[in-house]
Design an enzyme around this catalytic site. Structure first.
Site, PDB file in Angstrom:
ATOM      1  N   SER A  14      47.922 -61.484 -37.692  1.00 61.38           N
ATOM      2  CA  SER A  14      46.672 -61.992 -38.278  1.00 61.38           C
ATOM      3  C   SER A  14      46.329 -61.164 -39.508  1.00 61.38           C
ATOM      4  CB  SER A  14      45.544 -61.876 -37.254  1.00 61.38           C
ATOM      5  OG  SER A  14      44.302 -61.892 -37.938  1.00 61.38           O
ATOM      6  N   HIS A  39      48.966 -65.852 -39.119  1.00 59.40           N
ATOM      7  CA  HIS A  39      47.742 -66.322 -38.454  1.00 59.40           C
ATOM      8  C   HIS A  39      46.557 -66.061 -39.389  1.00 59.40           C
ATOM      9  CE1 HIS A  39      45.241 -67.238 -34.882  1.00 59.40           C
ATOM     10  NE2 HIS A  39      44.439 -66.267 -35.319  1.00 59.40           N
ATOM     11  N   ASP A  41      42.552 -66.362 -39.969  1.00 62.05           N
ATOM     12  CA  ASP A  41      41.273 -66.490 -39.258  1.00 62.05           C
ATOM     13  C   ASP A  41      40.181 -66.966 -40.203  1.00 62.05           C
ATOM     14  OD1 ASP A  41      41.848 -65.662 -36.522  1.00 62.05           O
ATOM     15  OD2 ASP A  41      42.383 -63.741 -37.428  1.00 62.05           O
ATOM     16  N   MET A  43      36.379 -68.038 -40.611  1.00 64.47           N
ATOM     17  CA  MET A  43      35.086 -67.847 -39.936  1.00 64.47           C
ATOM     18  C   MET A  43      33.950 -68.281 -40.854  1.00 64.47           C
ATOM     19  SD  MET A  43      35.714 -64.124 -38.255  1.00 64.47           S
ATOM     20  CE  MET A  43      37.226 -63.740 -37.367  1.00 64.47           C
ATOM     21  N   HIS A  72      43.380 -70.669 -37.742  1.00 66.45           N
ATOM     22  CA  HIS A  72      42.444 -70.621 -36.605  1.00 66.45           C
ATOM     23  C   HIS A  72      41.034 -70.841 -37.143  1.00 66.45           C
ATOM     24  CE1 HIS A  72      40.696 -67.805 -33.218  1.00 66.45           C
ATOM     25  NE2 HIS A  72      40.274 -69.048 -33.097  1.00 66.45           N
ATOM     26  N   MET A  74      37.390 -70.903 -36.779  1.00 64.45           N
ATOM     27  CA  MET A  74      36.216 -70.482 -35.992  1.00 64.45           C
ATOM     28  C   MET A  74      34.992 -70.938 -36.769  1.00 64.45           C
ATOM     29  SD  MET A  74      37.717 -66.783 -34.908  1.00 64.45           S
ATOM     30  CE  MET A  74      38.930 -66.867 -36.217  1.00 64.45           C
ATOM     31  N   MET A 143      41.396 -67.191 -26.333  1.00 61.43           N
ATOM     32  CA  MET A 143      40.869 -65.977 -26.961  1.00 61.43           C
ATOM     33  C   MET A 143      40.834 -64.888 -25.901  1.00 61.43           C
ATOM     34  SD  MET A 143      40.446 -66.552 -30.121  1.00 61.43           S
ATOM     35  CE  MET A 143      39.802 -64.903 -30.445  1.00 61.43           C
ATOM     36  N   GLY A 148      35.501 -63.219 -33.788  1.00 59.22           N
ATOM     37  CA  GLY A 148      34.617 -62.752 -34.859  1.00 59.22           C
ATOM     38  C   GLY A 148      35.139 -61.528 -35.584  1.00 59.22           C
ATOM     39  N   PHE A 149      35.862 -60.696 -34.873  1.00 57.36           N
ATOM     40  CA  PHE A 149      36.304 -59.437 -35.474  1.00 57.36           C
ATOM     41  C   PHE A 149      37.681 -59.032 -34.949  1.00 57.36           C
ATOM     42  CE2 PHE A 149      31.715 -59.563 -35.073  1.00 57.36           C
ATOM     43  CZ  PHE A 149      31.318 -59.387 -36.390  1.00 57.36           C
ATOM     44  N   GLY A 150      38.411 -58.336 -35.805  1.00 56.84           N
ATOM     45  CA  GLY A 150      39.668 -57.738 -35.373  1.00 56.84           C
ATOM     46  C   GLY A 150      39.379 -56.395 -34.718  1.00 56.84           C
ATOM     47  N   GLY A 151      40.414 -55.821 -34.121  1.00 53.78           N
ATOM     48  CA  GLY A 151      40.314 -54.461 -33.615  1.00 53.78           C
ATOM     49  C   GLY A 151      39.520 -54.299 -32.331  1.00 53.78           C
ATOM     50  N   ASP A 181      45.075 -64.391 -28.452  1.00 51.49           N
ATOM     51  CA  ASP A 181      44.553 -63.817 -29.694  1.00 51.49           C
ATOM     52  C   ASP A 181      43.461 -62.802 -29.392  1.00 51.49           C
ATOM     53  OD1 ASP A 181      43.731 -63.366 -32.281  1.00 51.49           O
ATOM     54  OD2 ASP A 181      42.961 -65.389 -32.623  1.00 51.49           O
ATOM     55  N   GLY A 182      43.761 -61.546 -29.730  1.00 50.21           N
ATOM     56  CA  GLY A 182      42.742 -60.504 -29.618  1.00 50.21           C
ATOM     57  C   GLY A 182      43.164 -59.341 -28.750  1.00 50.21           C
ATOM     58  N   GLY A 183      43.289 -58.182 -29.379  1.00 49.73           N
ATOM     59  CA  GLY A 183      43.557 -56.960 -28.623  1.00 49.73           C
ATOM     60  C   GLY A 183      44.968 -56.846 -28.072  1.00 49.73           C
ATOM     61  N   GLY A 203      46.713 -58.550 -34.904  1.00 54.06           N
ATOM     62  CA  GLY A 203      46.132 -58.197 -36.200  1.00 54.06           C
ATOM     63  C   GLY A 203      46.242 -56.713 -36.458  1.00 54.06           C
ATOM     64  N   SER A 204      45.309 -55.945 -35.888  1.00 52.85           N
ATOM     65  CA  SER A 204      45.304 -54.508 -36.172  1.00 52.85           C
ATOM     66  C   SER A 204      46.568 -53.814 -35.677  1.00 52.85           C
ATOM     67  CB  SER A 204      44.051 -53.863 -35.598  1.00 52.85           C
ATOM     68  OG  SER A 204      43.822 -54.306 -34.302  1.00 52.85           O
TER      69      SER A 204
HETATM   70  C1  DX5 Z   1      39.333 -62.615 -33.785  1.00 54.68           C
HETATM   71  C2  DX5 Z   1      40.511 -63.238 -34.491  1.00 54.68           C
HETATM   72  C3  DX5 Z   1      41.791 -62.549 -34.248  1.00 54.68           C
HETATM   73  C4  DX5 Z   1      41.857 -61.129 -34.696  1.00 54.68           C
HETATM   74  C5  DX5 Z   1      42.889 -60.403 -33.911  1.00 54.68           C
HETATM   75  O1  DX5 Z   1      38.221 -63.439 -33.926  1.00 54.68           O
HETATM   76  O2  DX5 Z   1      40.662 -64.581 -34.092  1.00 54.68           O
HETATM   77  O3  DX5 Z   1      42.867 -63.287 -34.795  1.00 54.68           O
HETATM   78  O4  DX5 Z   1      42.161 -61.000 -36.047  1.00 54.68           O
HETATM   79  O5  DX5 Z   1      42.865 -59.079 -34.280  1.00 54.68           O
HETATM   80  P1  DX5 Z   1      43.312 -57.927 -33.286  1.00 54.68           P
HETATM   81  O6  DX5 Z   1      44.774 -58.151 -33.010  1.00 54.68           O
HETATM   82  O7  DX5 Z   1      43.053 -56.695 -34.082  1.00 54.68           O
HETATM   83  O8  DX5 Z   1      42.485 -58.024 -32.067  1.00 54.68           O
HETATM   84 ZN    ZN Z   2      42.539 -65.699 -34.627  1.00 53.98          ZN
END
Ligand code: DX5
Ligand code: ZN
Length: 227
Positions: A14, A39, A41, A43, A72, A74, A143, A148-151, A181-183, A203-204
């Site tokens: 991402s 990917h 994102d 928003m 994606h 959102m 999800m 909403g946020f990475g990391g 998706d996420g973490g 992502g991160s």
């Molecule tokens: C969150 C996004 C994810 C996010 C994943 O709303 O949809 O795609 O970027 O980031 P990580 O891998 O850092 O959780």
């Molecule tokens: Zn995503």
């Protein structure tokens, strides 16, 4: 499109966590690392408490890569923007069930445009909402953080949800990707792929990895997806 046994997992970095002034570099890193999809994102500041990118940026990314663009959405009222994302060159558009009043119509809008359609569920959304989702849907995105946020940290309760969705996919014999998706990182890739996920957004974990090629190889090695 498949959920057949022993398919390799798809790694989809991402770009949410990159410096947006250096998007081309980020896409080059994804390509050079041997990852599969990009990917993206999107928003809107309403469906999620963050605002990111829109069709013009997707178009710019499209001009820089031949990789599959996994977009994606959102956003609320996705129907209004789907034609723009299609024109921008998205390969897959994933919409949230929580954001679509007429999900069936939205899926039709995407697939009739010649783009693959995905459906996403927030962590607290039950799986039964998928019962009457059209068979033309090619991906279900669970999800594993609140969007909403990475990391953010992986919500551990989601492993059971992945397992249940995998059982349902196999039971219905649907040809559909199960994306999470996420973490996700090398610390939990084995857990989530054993549970049945086969498209992994990172992502991160990807962009923080000092050696991204090695990161992707590690993710593949540690994954234990068996359909
Ligand atoms: C969150 C996004 C994810 C996010 C994943 O709303 O949809 O795609 O970027 O980031 P990580 O891998 O850092 O959780
Ligand atoms: Zn995503």
């Amino acid at each position: 499109m498949t959920n057949a046994t022993n398919d390799k997992i798809i790694i989809a970095p991402s770009i949410l966590s990159v410096d947006f002034t250096r998007l081309k570099e980020a896409v080059d890193l994804i390509e050079d690392a041997g990852a599969d999809w990009v990917h993206i994102d999107v928003m809107d500041g309403h469906f999620v408490p963050n605002l990111t990118i829109g069709p013009p940026v997707v178009k710019s990314i499209r001009e820089e890569t031949k990789l599959f663009l996994d977009v994606h959405l959102m956003i609320e009222k996705p129907d209004l923007l789907i034609p723009d994302f299609v024109a921008a060159g998205a390969d897959m558009l994933t919409v949230h069930v929580e954001a679509c009043t007429h999900l069936n119509r939205t899926i039709q809008l995407i697939t009739k445009s010649g783009v693959k359609a995905g459906v996403a569920l927030n962590p607290a959304t039950p799986l039964y909402v998928l019962e009457y989702v059209p068979e033309t849907v090619e991906m279900i995105l669970l999800m594993t953080v609140n969007p909403g946020f990475g990391g953010q940290s992986y919500i551990t309760q989601m492993t059971e949800k992945i397992r249940k969705l995998r059982e349902w996919i196999n039971w219905t014999n649907r040809k559909v990707y199960l994306q999470i998706d996420g973490g996700i990182s090398t610390a939990n890739i084995k857990e989530v792929t054993t549970a049945g996920a086969n498209v992994i957004v990172a992502g991160s974990a990807f962009f923080n990895a000092p050696d991204k090629h090695r990161f992707v190889s590690e993710m593949r090695r540690l994954s234990d997806y068996c359909g």
